[in-house]
Design an enzyme around this catalytic site. Structure first.
Site, PDB file in Angstrom:
ATOM      1  N   ASP A 119       1.093  -1.031  -0.022  1.00  0.00           N
ATOM      2  CA  ASP A 119       0.007   0.003   0.168  1.00  0.00           C
ATOM      3  C   ASP A 119       0.936   1.237   0.159  1.00  0.00           C
ATOM      4  O   ASP A 119       2.063   1.015   0.585  1.00  0.00           O
ATOM      5  CB  ASP A 119      -0.887  -0.081   1.188  1.00  0.00           C
ATOM      6  CG  ASP A 119      -1.884  -1.004   1.152  1.00  0.00           C
ATOM      7  OD1 ASP A 119      -2.257  -1.347   0.116  1.00  0.00           O
ATOM      8  OD2 ASP A 119      -2.701  -1.347   2.159  1.00  0.00           O
ATOM      9  N   ASP A 138      -6.889  -1.401  -4.356  1.00  0.00           N
ATOM     10  CA  ASP A 138      -7.843  -0.983  -3.332  1.00  0.00           C
ATOM     11  C   ASP A 138      -8.911  -0.031  -3.916  1.00  0.00           C
ATOM     12  O   ASP A 138     -10.156  -0.142  -3.798  1.00  0.00           O
ATOM     13  CB  ASP A 138      -7.397  -0.585  -2.098  1.00  0.00           C
ATOM     14  CG  ASP A 138      -6.394  -1.350  -1.510  1.00  0.00           C
ATOM     15  OD1 ASP A 138      -6.580  -2.614  -1.777  1.00  0.00           O
ATOM     16  OD2 ASP A 138      -5.418  -1.071  -0.677  1.00  0.00           O
TER      17      ASP A 138
END
Length: 176
Positions: A119, A138
């Site tokens: 991330d 995401d």
């Protein structure tokens, strides 16, 4: 069959963009140590985070067994999304499912290769962070699910009226 290619192309595009951005952030930009960051805008940083769990840090994969259970679970969900996408007749829903599928595959590849999901996108307003650090996969999953929810709750497909003495009306327009 033509409609299915839309979903498959969207999924491939999301997957490639997701993996490309993760490579760029961790490779050429050198953000590959936990919490290493680079300010891009006053409200946006690139911040490397190893995500060992699923959404919102739930089900953290602290060991090898849990890691592979998460891979299996997310793989089963991705297979279900693919099955749905290949049977769906409405273009917006097929594209939304393609977003979800491409994002899921990007995160599954990370977890398989690395043991965690990379991330890096950190949106913030001062110290307030409305989201956890996320990635392209995401974002694609979130947008795809929102499109599906909005269409399911608020969009009604057009009904085709039948002539007075003609055949029964068609239930839904195929290319909505």
């Amino acid at each position: 069959m033509k409609i299915r290619w839309i979903g498959l192309l969207v999924a491939a595009f999301v997957f490639l963009i997701d993996q490309g951005t993760k490579y760029y952030v961790t490779g050429p930009l050198g953000l590959n140590v936990q919490d290493a960051s680079l300010t891009v805008l006053p409200i946006f940083d690139l911040r490397f985070v190893k995500n060992v769990g699923v959404s919102l840090g739930l089900l953290p994969a602290t060991g090898t067994t849990m890691r592979w259970l998460l891979v299996a679970l997310t793989g089963a969900i991705a297979a279900g999304v693919l099955w749905w996408m290949l049977r769906e007749q409405k273009k917006p829903d097929v594209a939304a499912l393609g977003l979800v599928l491409g994002g899921a595959l990007g995160n599954i590849l990370d977890r398989t290769r690395l043991g965690y999901v990379v991330d890096f996108a950190d949106l913030h307003f001062g110290t307030w962070r409305p989201f956890l650090v996320f990635n392209v996969a995401d974002a694609a999953i979130t947008v795809g699910v929102l499109i599906l929810l909005i269409r399911a709750l608020f969009v009604r497909d057009k009904q085709v009226e039948a002539p007075a003495n003609g055949p029964a009306p068609v239930e839904n327009e195929v290319n909505a």
